[in-house]
Scaffold this motif. Sequence first.
Motif, PDB file in Angstrom:
ATOM      1  N   ALA A  13     -32.050 -21.013  11.330  1.00 63.79           N
ATOM      2  CA  ALA A  13     -32.065 -21.044  12.797  1.00 63.79           C
ATOM      3  C   ALA A  13     -32.319 -22.464  13.307  1.00 63.79           C
ATOM      4  O   ALA A  13     -31.685 -22.908  14.275  1.00 63.79           O
ATOM      5  N   ARG A  14     -33.215 -23.193  12.631  1.00 68.99           N
ATOM      6  CA  ARG A  14     -33.489 -24.578  13.052  1.00 68.99           C
ATOM      7  C   ARG A  14     -32.256 -25.445  12.863  1.00 68.99           C
ATOM      8  O   ARG A  14     -31.934 -26.281  13.719  1.00 68.99           O
ATOM      9  N   LEU A  15     -31.573 -25.277  11.720  1.00 70.24           N
ATOM     10  CA  LEU A  15     -30.356 -26.054  11.484  1.00 70.24           C
ATOM     11  C   LEU A  15     -29.310 -25.800  12.560  1.00 70.24           C
ATOM     12  O   LEU A  15     -28.616 -26.718  13.009  1.00 70.24           O
ATOM     13  N   LEU A  16     -29.200 -24.546  12.988  1.00 68.44           N
ATOM     14  CA  LEU A  16     -28.194 -24.175  13.977  1.00 68.44           C
ATOM     15  C   LEU A  16     -28.646 -24.438  15.409  1.00 68.44           C
ATOM     16  O   LEU A  16     -27.839 -24.348  16.338  1.00 68.44           O
ATOM     17  N   GLY A  17     -29.942 -24.716  15.576  1.00 68.05           N
ATOM     18  CA  GLY A  17     -30.458 -24.982  16.919  1.00 68.05           C
ATOM     19  C   GLY A  17     -30.582 -23.729  17.763  1.00 68.05           C
ATOM     20  O   GLY A  17     -30.425 -23.773  18.990  1.00 68.05           O
ATOM     21  N   ILE A  18     -30.859 -22.587  17.110  1.00 65.91           N
ATOM     22  CA  ILE A  18     -31.016 -21.325  17.828  1.00 65.91           C
ATOM     23  C   ILE A  18     -32.300 -20.650  17.370  1.00 65.91           C
ATOM     24  O   ILE A  18     -32.930 -21.071  16.401  1.00 65.91           O
ATOM     25  N   SER A  19     -32.692 -19.592  18.077  1.00 63.07           N
ATOM     26  CA  SER A  19     -33.894 -18.855  17.689  1.00 63.07           C
ATOM     27  C   SER A  19     -33.586 -17.874  16.567  1.00 63.07           C
ATOM     28  O   SER A  19     -32.431 -17.519  16.326  1.00 63.07           O
TER      29      SER A  19
ATOM     30  N   SER B 195     -30.019 -23.783   3.668  1.00 66.77           N
ATOM     31  CA  SER B 195     -31.437 -23.457   3.777  1.00 66.77           C
ATOM     32  C   SER B 195     -31.874 -22.449   2.721  1.00 66.77           C
ATOM     33  O   SER B 195     -32.968 -21.908   2.804  1.00 66.77           O
ATOM     34  N   GLU B 196     -31.001 -22.179   1.732  1.00 63.73           N
ATOM     35  CA  GLU B 196     -31.307 -21.259   0.628  1.00 63.73           C
ATOM     36  C   GLU B 196     -31.707 -19.875   1.130  1.00 63.73           C
ATOM     37  O   GLU B 196     -32.596 -19.229   0.592  1.00 63.73           O
ATOM     38  N   GLY B 197     -31.043 -19.406   2.186  1.00 62.72           N
ATOM     39  CA  GLY B 197     -31.280 -18.063   2.682  1.00 62.72           C
ATOM     40  C   GLY B 197     -32.469 -17.915   3.601  1.00 62.72           C
ATOM     41  O   GLY B 197     -32.767 -16.818   4.052  1.00 62.72           O
ATOM     42  N   ASN B 198     -33.176 -19.011   3.908  1.00 62.30           N
ATOM     43  CA  ASN B 198     -34.362 -18.930   4.765  1.00 62.30           C
ATOM     44  C   ASN B 198     -33.938 -18.817   6.222  1.00 62.30           C
ATOM     45  O   ASN B 198     -33.290 -19.708   6.766  1.00 62.30           O
ATOM     46  N   ILE B 199     -34.304 -17.708   6.865  1.00 59.10           N
ATOM     47  CA  ILE B 199     -33.860 -17.438   8.234  1.00 59.10           C
ATOM     48  C   ILE B 199     -34.403 -18.476   9.214  1.00 59.10           C
ATOM     49  O   ILE B 199     -33.679 -18.983  10.080  1.00 59.10           O
TER      50      ILE B 199
ATOM     51  N   ARG C  39     -22.562 -19.517   7.667  1.00 55.14           N
ATOM     52  CA  ARG C  39     -22.624 -19.423   6.208  1.00 55.14           C
ATOM     53  C   ARG C  39     -23.023 -20.741   5.576  1.00 55.14           C
ATOM     54  O   ARG C  39     -23.805 -20.783   4.621  1.00 55.14           O
ATOM     55  N   HIS C  40     -22.512 -21.854   6.117  1.00 54.95           N
ATOM     56  CA  HIS C  40     -22.945 -23.168   5.625  1.00 54.95           C
ATOM     57  C   HIS C  40     -24.454 -23.328   5.792  1.00 54.95           C
ATOM     58  O   HIS C  40     -25.153 -23.769   4.866  1.00 54.95           O
ATOM     59  N   ALA C  41     -24.962 -22.990   6.974  1.00 54.90           N
ATOM     60  CA  ALA C  41     -26.387 -23.175   7.255  1.00 54.90           C
ATOM     61  C   ALA C  41     -27.239 -22.280   6.371  1.00 54.90           C
ATOM     62  O   ALA C  41     -28.302 -22.701   5.889  1.00 54.90           O
ATOM     63  N   LEU C  42     -26.804 -21.030   6.144  1.00 57.98           N
ATOM     64  CA  LEU C  42     -27.559 -20.133   5.277  1.00 57.98           C
ATOM     65  C   LEU C  42     -27.689 -20.693   3.867  1.00 57.98           C
ATOM     66  O   LEU C  42     -28.754 -20.638   3.249  1.00 57.98           O
ATOM     67  N   THR C  43     -26.610 -21.251   3.362  1.00 58.03           N
ATOM     68  CA  THR C  43     -26.638 -21.803   2.010  1.00 58.03           C
ATOM     69  C   THR C  43     -27.475 -23.065   1.962  1.00 58.03           C
ATOM     70  O   THR C  43     -28.250 -23.272   1.026  1.00 58.03           O
TER      71      THR C  43
END
Length: 462
Positions: A434-440, A426-430, A420-424
């Motif tokens: 994913a890049r912030l979280l280091g996953i695909s 990145s303003e909802g950009n998938i 949820r932190h990462a989604l916010t």
Amino acid sequence: MMADRPSLLIVEDDAGLQAQLKWAYEDFEVTVVGDRASALAAMRALEPEVVTLDLGLPPDPDGTSEGFAVLDAIMAMRPQTKVIVASGHGARESALNAIARGAYDFYQKPVDIEELGLIVRRAFKLARIEAENRALAARVGSDNRVLGGMITAAPEMLRVARTIERVAGTNVSVMLLGASGTGKELLARGLHEASDRRAGAFVAINCAAIPENLLESELFGHEKGAFTGAVKTTEGKIEQAQGGTLFLDEVGDIPLPLQVKLLRFLQERVIERIGGRKPIAVDTRIVCATHQNLEAMIVDGRFREDLWYRLAEIVVKIPTLAERPGDSVLLARAFLQRFAVELNLPAKGFSGDALAAIDGWGWPGNVRELENRVKRAAIMADGKLVTAQDLDLGTPGGVQEDLPLNLKAAREQTDRQVIRHALTRSEGNISSTARLLGISRPTLYDLLKQYDLQGEGGVTPR
């Protein structure tokens, strides 16, 4: 959203290759052109998601200058378009140059239809995802205002808003419990606006900010001559809210003698002004708030139990900002936008380190602290971006959450908060999330589905 048969534009001057490519993509609406003017006209008319572009176009079929001119024009006209360039001239240098100018991918002649088809289909898939993300990002900016204009994407706060909306249409008394700065008055105002009393007045009073000897007059009013200085008859806040809503903030600070008088009003719906002899019927709804533990105060004899039951027919607990993952960034962006306009400031956004600082801070003063900090930072910022240094938050002071002892449950809770932190952020950009979280991206979609987070942070993957 894209049509059932997405539009593919092929820019190729070789007639034989034109025909070959046109019939190779039956699942696309294919348009074939052979020069710059026709390509740009087709871009304006069709706005295709994907373009295959031969860099060797007339009048420079043996070079790349005309092809690069078309690429530059497409990027200026519609930068989200996925352009796949082809050339047999200086392949490596052309590829690097094309990517630097914004091309999505590159293939070398002679054309392998199957290989190019894979690249084209991958480009369409990415274009579809990015189009969805742009819509979702717009929702993050526009759909996060809930009851009373409160900005949130946190499920904890959305549940609070839904609860208040359910009780707004009734006349029950509502008690809002929450720390200072969590937005209790904003929610109370939202309750009033969602009720059938919205045409009446919304009157707010902070019981802790008024001396005890004046609070009774503030609430109940007084008659002319009731005490020294009472030069005229004055209505109290309860009367002023006739037909509307009275918000009593910090109700725990009402002294015991005045609690008795307030209880009588709640039971009989009549008041008497100080110095008055005549009961006055008043139709006012009471909404209360406090950061104190009223039940403990009842045990200590500092708050009447019967008044508690009258005021707290519905109790709503408001989470702190630290308990609303991602909301600090949403709110910070909204505050910055507002201050930039109100104060005519150059700052329009936050740098990456500023967003990280906002996200990592514990915000003990809640939304009020965040608003003040953003205002100060916006004023102090030198350029268009507010930096972490402008915020001057020091070492992050996040609140340690109470985690369950079960390891699986603890991991899931942590995963939910981080996503949820990462989604916010990145303003909802998938893709950015994913890049912030280091996953695909596929892994992120799986996690959103697994943890039932599809509607969180303004994100609803399709």
